[in-house]
Design a protein around this motif. Structure first.
Motif, short mmCIF file in Angstrom:
data_model
loop_
_atom_site.label_atom_id
_atom_site.label_comp_id
_atom_site.label_asym_id
_atom_site.label_seq_id
_atom_site.Cartn_x
_atom_site.Cartn_y
_atom_site.Cartn_z
N SER A 1 2.65 46.81 27.01
CA SER A 1 2.64 46.86 25.51
C SER A 1 2.99 45.31 25.01
N TYR A 2 2.74 44.32 25.88
CA TYR A 2 3.04 42.87 25.73
C TYR A 2 1.88 42.05 24.95
N TYR B 1 3.98 57.06 31.39
CA TYR B 1 3.23 58.21 30.87
C TYR B 1 3.23 59.32 32.11
N PRO C 1 -5.58 43.27 25.38
CA PRO C 1 -5.65 44.75 25.39
C PRO C 1 -4.49 45.35 26.19
N TRP C 2 -3.88 46.50 25.64
CA TRP C 2 -2.87 47.25 26.33
C TRP C 2 -3.14 48.03 27.21
N GLN D 1 12.47 58.53 26.39
CA GLN D 1 11.83 59.10 25.32
C GLN D 1 12.88 60.36 25.14
N TYR E 1 10.01 54.23 27.32
CA TYR E 1 9.29 52.98 26.83
C TYR E 1 10.54 51.86 26.74
N THR E 2 9.78 50.56 26.72
CA THR E 2 10.47 49.29 26.87
C THR E 2 11.06 49.30 28.17
N GLN F 1 2.10 51.18 31.39
CA GLN F 1 0.95 50.72 30.45
C GLN F 1 1.88 49.43 29.83
N PHE G 1 -3.53 49.76 31.14
CA PHE G 1 -2.64 50.94 32.23
C PHE G 1 -2.94 50.64 33.42
N ARG H 1 0.82 49.36 19.85
CA ARG H 1 1.28 48.69 21.38
C ARG H 1 1.72 50.09 22.18
N LEU I 1 4.60 60.56 26.99
CA LEU I 1 5.39 59.35 26.94
C LEU I 1 6.67 59.72 27.48
N TRP J 1 -7.43 52.45 27.67
CA TRP J 1 -7.38 52.05 26.42
C TRP J 1 -8.59 51.82 25.83
N PHE K 1 1.99 54.63 22.95
CA PHE K 1 1.20 55.99 22.49
C PHE K 1 2.28 57.08 22.68
N TYR L 1 1.37 57.17 34.80
CA TYR L 1 0.65 55.56 34.48
C TYR L 1 1.74 54.89 33.85
N ASN M 1 5.79 50.67 29.66
CA ASN M 1 5.93 52.11 29.29
C ASN M 1 5.40 52.80 30.27
#
Lengths: 120, 106
Positions: free
Chosen positions: B91-92, B36, B95-96, B55, B49-50, B89, B98, A105, B46, A47, A107, B87, B34
């Protein structure tokens, strides 16, 4: 259909500058956060920088803070990454990605990427 | 910064096998995780998520679970098109970050 098209990559000498662009279509650009993610040769995803939908908040990784600037033009549906003081370790494929919400948050969709090579 | 650690780094499996990839966060991230898929020469995609929400358009053989610090991505029946690097990642918080990736081969 969501489309993200990066451009502006190329060969640049160490210490040089480059501006990447990402043209977006197929969704309401003003509603979505945007992000830059890069992948150096043989490495994983990293990122780089994100920007909220309204451009009021920007985020940077420590590795690019002070050298890179993310911005967006919501009238042109375009995301930018101004890269200054480039280093060898900035060599990578740079991807732009749209977020699911106003915060960068996650992608949701990604472009195909543009290659930046920093070398003398 | 929150560190994300995936295991294994790579795996080889047969078509039809059940494949499991784990991701561990250095601190609790609730369900802010998340997954990917990155196929060679393609844009990353993606998948989940969560932590567990599939997706739209992603095949149902993919599933995710976990919360807190430990998460899992499962492919119930591996298909040839699943050859990729996966990967996680978080999202909490920025920096987000991986994970380092898990390369899946057939």
């Amino acid at each position: 259909e969501v489309q993200l098209l990066e451009s502006g990559g190329g060969l640049v000498q160490p210490g040089g500058s480059l501006r990447l662009s990402c043209a977006a279509s197929g969704f309401i650009f003003t509603n979505c956060a945007m992000t830059w993610v890069r992948q150096a040769p043989g490495k994983g995803l990293e990122w780089v920088s994100g920007i909220t939908a309204s451009a009021t908040i920007t985020y940077y990784s420590d590795s690019v803070k002070g050298r890179f600037t993310i911005s967006r033009d919501n009238s042109k549906n375009t995301l930018y990454l101004q890269m200054n003081s480039l280093r060898d370790e900035d060599t990578a494929v740079y991807y732009c990605a749209k977020g699911r919400t106003w915060e960068p948050r996650d992608f949701h969709y990604w472009g195909q990427g543009t290659l930046v090579t920093v070398s003398s | 910064d929150i560190q994300m650690t995936q295991s294994p780094s790579s795996l080889s499996a047969s078509i039809g096998d059940r494949v499991t990839i784990t991701c561990r966060a250095s601190q609790s991230i609730s369900s802010s995780l998340n997954w990917y898929q990155h196929r060679p020469g393609k844009a990353p995609k993606l998948l989940i998520y969560t932590a567990s929400t599939l997706q739209s358009g992603v095949p149902s053989r993919f599933s995710g679970s976990g919360s807190g610090t430990d998460f899992t991505l499962t492919i119930s029946s591996l298909q040839p098109e699943d050859v990729a690097t996966y990967y996680c990642q978080q999202s909490y918080s920025a920096p987000w970050t991986f994970g380092q990736g898990t390369k899946v081969e057939v």
